[in-house]
Design a protein around this motif. Structure first.
Motif, mmCIF file in Angstrom:
data_model
loop_
_atom_site.group_PDB
_atom_site.id
_atom_site.type_symbol
_atom_site.label_atom_id
_atom_site.label_comp_id
_atom_site.label_asym_id
_atom_site.label_seq_id
_atom_site.Cartn_x
_atom_site.Cartn_y
_atom_site.Cartn_z
ATOM 1 N N TRP A 110 66.790 43.034 30.938
ATOM 2 C CA TRP A 110 67.996 43.593 31.036
ATOM 3 C C TRP A 110 69.022 42.525 30.827
ATOM 4 C CZ3 TRP A 110 66.015 47.610 30.366
ATOM 5 C CH2 TRP A 110 65.447 48.549 31.215
ATOM 6 N N LEU A 139 68.680 53.290 23.033
ATOM 7 C CA LEU A 139 68.418 51.848 22.675
ATOM 8 C C LEU A 139 67.197 51.520 21.793
ATOM 9 C CD1 LEU A 139 69.633 49.047 23.256
ATOM 10 C CD2 LEU A 139 68.328 49.138 25.601
ATOM 11 N N LEU A 199 67.881 49.616 18.340
ATOM 12 C CA LEU A 199 67.141 48.395 17.958
ATOM 13 C C LEU A 199 66.118 48.756 16.367
ATOM 14 C CD1 LEU A 199 66.010 46.945 21.268
ATOM 15 C CD2 LEU A 199 67.830 46.446 20.100
ATOM 16 N N TRP A 255 61.235 43.150 22.382
ATOM 17 C CA TRP A 255 62.334 44.299 23.408
ATOM 18 C C TRP A 255 61.850 45.365 23.072
ATOM 19 C CZ3 TRP A 255 67.470 41.528 21.790
ATOM 20 C CH2 TRP A 255 67.413 40.287 22.091
ATOM 21 N N THR A 265 63.959 41.463 17.460
ATOM 22 C CA THR A 265 64.245 42.638 18.480
ATOM 23 C C THR A 265 62.770 43.107 18.848
ATOM 24 O OG1 THR A 265 65.051 44.334 17.307
ATOM 25 C CG2 THR A 265 66.681 43.034 17.968
ATOM 26 N N LEU A 321 69.048 41.566 26.902
ATOM 27 C CA LEU A 321 69.904 42.966 26.232
ATOM 28 C C LEU A 321 71.285 42.610 26.423
ATOM 29 C CD1 LEU A 321 67.340 45.704 27.018
ATOM 30 C CD2 LEU A 321 67.646 44.584 24.516
ATOM 31 N N SER A 324 74.239 41.963 23.635
ATOM 32 C CA SER A 324 75.316 42.842 23.682
ATOM 33 C C SER A 324 76.630 42.140 23.477
ATOM 34 C CB SER A 324 75.201 43.881 24.542
ATOM 35 O OG SER A 324 75.894 43.252 25.799
ATOM 36 N N VAL A 368 74.640 48.256 21.002
ATOM 37 C CA VAL A 368 74.141 47.893 22.066
ATOM 38 C C VAL A 368 74.815 48.023 23.537
ATOM 39 C CG1 VAL A 368 72.544 46.296 23.168
ATOM 40 C CG2 VAL A 368 72.781 46.708 20.653
#
Length: 488
Positions: A341, A261, A265, A279, A276, A344, A348, A227
């Motif tokens: 953002w 990305l 996911l 997202w 997830t 995420l 990570s 990620v």
């Protein structure tokens, strides 16, 4: 020493209110004068290394910064004294054992003399916010960067984790996003200075970097790295878009990064410790917004020259590109996008609990994706449009998933597999471009009847590409596996 810091731009309409809010915190006010150094051919910049000498609190400090990822940097500071230095001494930095590997590229740069490239004059207001067991330094910077007798104004707010955990850092930023609509900017003051000094209108687009995983890596160890690798690709490009300093390449790379990305996911969702899906939906929506601009750029580059060669009476695309770019910039400055953002970024950095070996889990997943694609080898021309679109997405997802885990397998066989996959992906991409063009031009038929020429040409080209895809699928279905085989 490592620093975790996030920087944000401030809408002009909110600047005064934010400045007053900072004033009520009774901040410490510091004047900062910095000089940034590099060689004439910008060797440090090419290696993403920043070297500056800055006067703060009556002392000159030399700082060497090397990026660890988009939000974290390795930083070496050397106090130089109260007198303005006339030389640069990097010996102490180069002897630092922790950073010798990171600083190896610097040795090449030192063959040429280091020169001042640009300077900054900043008035900083800062205070330390305590949240749970964490300390976050909030710094509001106003000033300018100067180079070549020109200057560029700076108005930005930074949040640095001095001690504690990243969850508290990101939680401390949320109220500022909601109240002042600040947006994330991964480009540093050094990047702004480089743009000014080199007369650049845009920052260089960020490409994906190779992810290197140990063959025995566990799921828990690998997922944060995967990620983070996607975010390192994504955030610099979306920052350029949000700041209206982007071009077609930034938009293309942002799309690729979002696609990577989303693939990560989706492919690994059963292995993550948290949900997830939300997202993935948000990223899909952002991808859609970028699609209009990128599709136009791709069609202008590939389709229009072919139409001109075919003698088309239509030699341009409908709609206004400027309006599209302005709307995209607005979307990527939106608070909801900024919050995504941050979620995420936190994700990570979260410790995962799955201790199983990643390779054993991925063998099954790759095999399943491969077989699903191969089942289409005799069916493509008869597939409904939506199924063709889904096949293209499955091929891209397979490619990105393999790129994430490529270092777990012998290099030669992975390369051979991806080489066989590429013609299929290219043909499907071409077919998609034609489908997009078909819709775009058909919507313009009433205003421009001569567009029928283009629509007819596209139909003929689609028929040819369909046959090629059928052939590419047949070839791909024969490619040797590089993973442990499973039956379905």
């Amino acid at each position: 020493m490592s620093e975790i810091e996030l920087k944000f731009q401030i809408p002009a309409s909110k600047l005064k209110a934010l400045r007053l809010a900072l004033g009520r915190k009774q901040p410490t006010i510091i004047s900062l004068h910095a000089k940034y150094f590099d060689t004439a051919d910008h060797c440090l910049q090419q290696h993403h290394i920043t070297l500056r000498q800055r006067f703060e609190n009556d002392i000159w400090i030399q700082t060497l910064k090397v990026p660890k990822n988009t939000i974290e940097r390795l930083e070496l500071e050397t106090k130089l004294g109260t007198q303005e230095p006339t030389t640069i001494d990097l010996q102490r930095s180069l002897q630092h054992q922790k950073f010798q590997k990171k600083l190896a590229p610097l040795l090449q740069c030192l063959k040429d003399p280091l020169q001042i490239q640009f300077e900054t004059q900043i008035k900083r207001q800062l205070y330390v916010q305590k949240l749970e067991d964490s300390e976050i330094e909030v710094a509001f910077d106003q000033g300018k960067v100067m180079a070549n007798q020109q200057s560029l104004s700076i108005n930005e707010i930074e949040f640095e984790l001095k001690q504690g955990n990243i969850h508290d850092l990101l939680a401390s930023i949320q109220p500022w996003i909601e109240k002042y609509q600040i947006w994330l900017d991964s480009n540093s003051k050094a990047t702004k200075g480089q743009m000014l000094q080199q007369s650049l209108e845009t920052v260089p687009a960020q490409y994906q970097t190779k992810l290197r995983l140990n063959s025995n890596v566990s799921v828990a160890q690998a997922l944060p790295k995967i990620v983070s690798n996607c975010l390192d690709h994504l955030l610099p490009n979306v920052s350029a878009i949000a700041n209206q300093q982007s071009n077609a390449l930034h938009i293309h790379q942002a799309r690729v990064a979002i696609r990577r990305l989303r693939s990560a996911l989706k492919t690994f969702e059963s292995l993550f410790d948290c949900e997830t899906q939300v997202w993935q939906i948000q990223l899909a929506e952002l991808f859609k917004h970028l699609g209009g601009a990128r599709d136009r750029d791709a069609l202008t580059e590939s389709l229009i020259p072919q139409l001109i060669q075919a003698g088309s009476p239509i030699t341009a695309l409908p709609m206004n590109q400027t309006q599209i770019n302005q709307e995209i910039s607005k979307i990527f400055r939106a608070p909801e996008t900024t919050k995504l953002w941050l979620k995420l970024i936190e994700f990570s950095h979260l410790a995962q609990t799955n201790k199983k070996k990643l390779k054993s889990q991925m063998d099954k997943k790759i095999n399943k994706m491969h077989l699903k694609i191969c089942r289409s080898k005799d069916l493509f021309e008869q597939m409904p449009a939506e199924e063709k679109h889904q096949l293209r997405k499955r091929v891209k997802r397979l490619r990105y998933s393999i790129e994430f885990i490529a270092t777990l397998y012998p290099k030669k066989v992975v390369k051979q597999y991806l080489k066989a996959l590429k013609p299929l992906q290219d043909s499907l991409g071409r077919f998609n471009d034609l489908s997009v063009a078909d819709t775009l031009f058909k919507n313009d038929l009433k205003q421009h009847p001569e567009t029928w020429f283009v629509v007819g040409w596209i139909a003929a080209e689609q028929a040819y590409i369909e046959q090629k895809i059928q052939q590419d699928l047949a070839v791909f279905s024969q490619v040797p596996y590089f993973w442990a085989c499973y039956t379905t």
